[in-house]
Structure formats: C-alpha cells, structure tokens
Scaffold this motif. Structure first.
Motif, PDB file in Angstrom:
ATOM      1  N   ASP A  14      47.596  -7.060  55.954  1.00 46.86           N
ATOM      2  CA  ASP A  14      46.623  -7.750  54.842  1.00 46.86           C
ATOM      3  C   ASP A  14      45.090  -7.411  55.025  1.00 46.86           C
ATOM      4  O   ASP A  14      44.332  -7.380  54.081  1.00 46.86           O
ATOM      5  CB  ASP A  14      46.842  -9.342  55.081  1.00 46.86           C
ATOM      6  CG  ASP A  14      46.459  -9.632  56.353  1.00 46.86           C
ATOM      7  OD1 ASP A  14      46.369  -9.147  57.353  1.00 46.86           O
ATOM      8  OD2 ASP A  14      46.565 -11.088  56.531  1.00 46.86           O
ATOM      9  N   ARG A  73      46.293  -7.379  48.866  1.00 48.10           N
ATOM     10  CA  ARG A  73      47.084  -7.450  47.637  1.00 48.10           C
ATOM     11  C   ARG A  73      48.479  -7.097  48.243  1.00 48.10           C
ATOM     12  O   ARG A  73      49.846  -7.096  47.310  1.00 48.10           O
ATOM     13  CB  ARG A  73      46.817  -6.660  46.296  1.00 48.10           C
ATOM     14  CG  ARG A  73      45.603  -7.010  45.713  1.00 48.10           C
ATOM     15  CD  ARG A  73      45.422  -6.658  44.333  1.00 48.10           C
ATOM     16  NE  ARG A  73      44.301  -6.999  43.544  1.00 48.10           N
ATOM     17  CZ  ARG A  73      42.987  -6.438  43.820  1.00 48.10           C
ATOM     18  NH1 ARG A  73      42.728  -5.573  44.442  1.00 48.10           N
ATOM     19  NH2 ARG A  73      42.093  -6.970  42.955  1.00 48.10           N
ATOM     20  N   PRO A  90      52.244  -7.032  49.230  1.00 52.33           N
ATOM     21  CA  PRO A  90      53.124  -8.163  48.850  1.00 52.33           C
ATOM     22  C   PRO A  90      53.505  -8.814  49.761  1.00 52.33           C
ATOM     23  O   PRO A  90      53.777  -8.338  51.084  1.00 52.33           O
ATOM     24  CB  PRO A  90      54.262  -7.215  47.976  1.00 52.33           C
ATOM     25  CG  PRO A  90      53.701  -5.965  47.642  1.00 52.33           C
ATOM     26  CD  PRO A  90      52.547  -5.594  48.497  1.00 52.33           C
ATOM     27  N   THR A  91      54.051 -10.065  49.612  1.00 49.07           N
ATOM     28  CA  THR A  91      54.614 -10.833  50.607  1.00 49.07           C
ATOM     29  C   THR A  91      55.840 -10.413  51.476  1.00 49.07           C
ATOM     30  O   THR A  91      55.875 -10.773  52.720  1.00 49.07           O
ATOM     31  CB  THR A  91      54.862 -12.263  50.162  1.00 49.07           C
ATOM     32  OG1 THR A  91      55.861 -12.235  49.051  1.00 49.07           O
ATOM     33  CG2 THR A  91      53.593 -13.104  49.601  1.00 49.07           C
ATOM     34  N   ASN A 148      48.034 -14.111  49.705  1.00 47.09           N
ATOM     35  CA  ASN A 148      49.325 -13.552  50.220  1.00 47.09           C
ATOM     36  C   ASN A 148      49.733 -13.712  51.599  1.00 47.09           C
ATOM     37  O   ASN A 148      50.798 -14.281  51.852  1.00 47.09           O
ATOM     38  CB  ASN A 148      49.432 -12.079  49.738  1.00 47.09           C
ATOM     39  CG  ASN A 148      50.021 -11.890  48.247  1.00 47.09           C
ATOM     40  OD1 ASN A 148      50.004 -12.823  47.532  1.00 47.09           O
ATOM     41  ND2 ASN A 148      50.202 -10.809  48.124  1.00 47.09           N
ATOM     42  N   LYS A 157      50.690 -17.476  51.577  1.00 44.77           N
ATOM     43  CA  LYS A 157      52.034 -17.808  50.913  1.00 44.77           C
ATOM     44  C   LYS A 157      53.238 -17.247  51.957  1.00 44.77           C
ATOM     45  O   LYS A 157      54.069 -17.987  51.993  1.00 44.77           O
ATOM     46  CB  LYS A 157      52.245 -16.659  50.034  1.00 44.77           C
ATOM     47  CG  LYS A 157      51.303 -17.395  48.553  1.00 44.77           C
ATOM     48  CD  LYS A 157      51.505 -16.389  47.261  1.00 44.77           C
ATOM     49  CE  LYS A 157      50.742 -16.532  46.269  1.00 44.77           C
ATOM     50  NZ  LYS A 157      50.692 -15.588  45.055  1.00 44.77           N
TER      51      LYS A 157
END
Length: 244
Positions: free
Chosen positions: A172, A177, A179-180, A209, A212
């Motif tokens: 991160d 951006r 993806p999780t 993210n 999340k």
C-alpha cells in the motif's frame, strides 16, 4: 532345570521393566523438546502503521477498537497539525507511537545524520506537547537499509532511539490503489517465517484499501493463534542487517 527357568523368567521381567521405563523417559523428552520448539516459535505479530496521522488513521483506530487489538503508529511530525485529536486518541486507547521524521522528504532527512536526528527530535517534541510522552522508537522512511551503519547506530543509541524495520509488508505504501485481495495475500503469505512478525502498513489519507482489508488480516492472525503486541522501548530492536 526348574531353577534356571525361573531365573530366566526374572531376567526377562527385569528387562521388560527397563524397556518400559526407557520408553516412558523417551516420550517425556520428546514432549519437552516439542514444548521448547513451540516456545521458540511463539506466535507474535506487531501491526505497524506509517505516515499518519490523518483522517484515515481514525478509521484504522475504529477497526482496531472493534477487534480489541493494539498497534504501533510511526508518525510524521508535520502531519500532526490539524490531527491533534487523532494523536491523543492513539495514546488514550493504549496504542504505541513512534517517530517517522518530521517531513518525510528523502533528500532532506538523509542529507546528514544531524538532519535525520533533528527531524526525529522535532516530531518527538510535537507528540510530547500533546500527550506528555517522548517516544524513542523510530522507523526510517523507506527503511534503514543503505542508511544505517555502525557509527550512525551508536549515535542514534546515544539519543536513546531504537530502530524498527519490518519483515512483512503490504504494498500500500508503493501504490495506495493496490487491490485489497493483493494486500491480503501480502499480509498473510505463508512464506513469512520470521518471528515475531512486524507487519508494515500505512494510514495516510489515501490508504482506503488498507482499511478495507485490515479486518480480514486481523481475523487471519487471530484464527492462527497469534498474539498482537505493540512496539515500545523495551521491545528488542529489529533493523535490516548492517553492511560492514
């Protein structure tokens, strides 16, 4: 003949007795060895967040509170203004705070050892003015590799600073951006064999993210029997190998 048979029978009983005793002792030794192995590989993880405080740090704190988990935050000094309540919340809720320089500007902080130390001290003062504590745990922006050597280590220790890099990382910090699903795989990959695990994540304003995926990461380590700890001034240092 009868006497010889009785003698042999007694000898056999004695031999059987020693076999049983030795088997029991061996079983005990194996159990002890397993216990020592388990202790050597104690399951501990340190969740660490760089680049705060920010509005998103509040969200991270909400998630940690919901899961009854504590973490360590390495803060950037010039981001504290306007986020004073977040810094106080980190402290009030029992998390740990460390120093991550004042500006996080590569050329400036690494222009000299004095510049680096001055930025850490400046951030320390900012935190102290809000919480009354002076953190001594530090993290080099981008890691200590290529920046830390023996003399510099001694100089940092003379300032009572202790250094903490990482052995597990989310990407991160490279791309907010990411993806999780990728972040989850990175944070929980089975190739992490070093213990304790020091997991690097980020909590600046763009790291949505990270928030999340954080509950899933916490659940993974809880389900696998890990204990969550904070880094403080009694935690053994953990920095990348220093080249001679």
């Amino acid at each position: 003949m009868k006497k010889k048979g009785s003698t042999r029978f007694i000898v056999l009983l004695i031999g059987l007795f020693y076999i049983i005793v030795n088997c029991c002792l061996l079983g005990s030794q194996k159990t002890l060895a397993y216990s020592n192995l388990s202790k050597d590989k104690e399951k501990v993880i340190y969740l660490t967040f760089d680049d705060g405080p920010s509005v998103l740090t509040d969200k991270v704190l909400d998630i940690l509170d919901e899961n009854n988990v504590k973490a360590t935050f390495f803060l950037i000094g010039n981001q504290i203004k306007g986020q004073e309540a977040v810094v106080k919340r980190i402290y009030d809720e029992g998390h740990s705070m460390g120093l991550h320089t004042y500006t996080h500007t590569y050329k400036k902080i690494y222009s000299s050892r004095k510049a680096f130390i001055d930025e850490m001290l400046q951030t320390q003062d900012e935190i102290n003015s809000l919480t009354g504590i002076k953190p001594t745990i530090i993290r080099f922006p981008f890691g200590s590799r290529k920046h830390l050597n023996g003399p510099f280590l001694e100089q940092l220790h003379s300032c009572n600073f202790k250094i903490y890099d990482w052995n597990a990382i989310m990407s991160d910090g490279v791309n907010f951006r990411t993806p999780t699903e990728q972040l989850y795989r990175e944070a929980t990959k089975t190739t992490i064999t070093e213990h304790p695990i020091i997991l690097l994540m980020h909590c600046d304003y763009m790291h949505k993210n990270t928030c999340k995926v954080l509950p899933r990461v916490i659940k993974f380590y809880k389900d696998n029997g890990y204990e969550f700890k904070i880094i403080n001034d009694v935690t053994p240092e953990n920095y990348f190998p220093i080249k001679k």
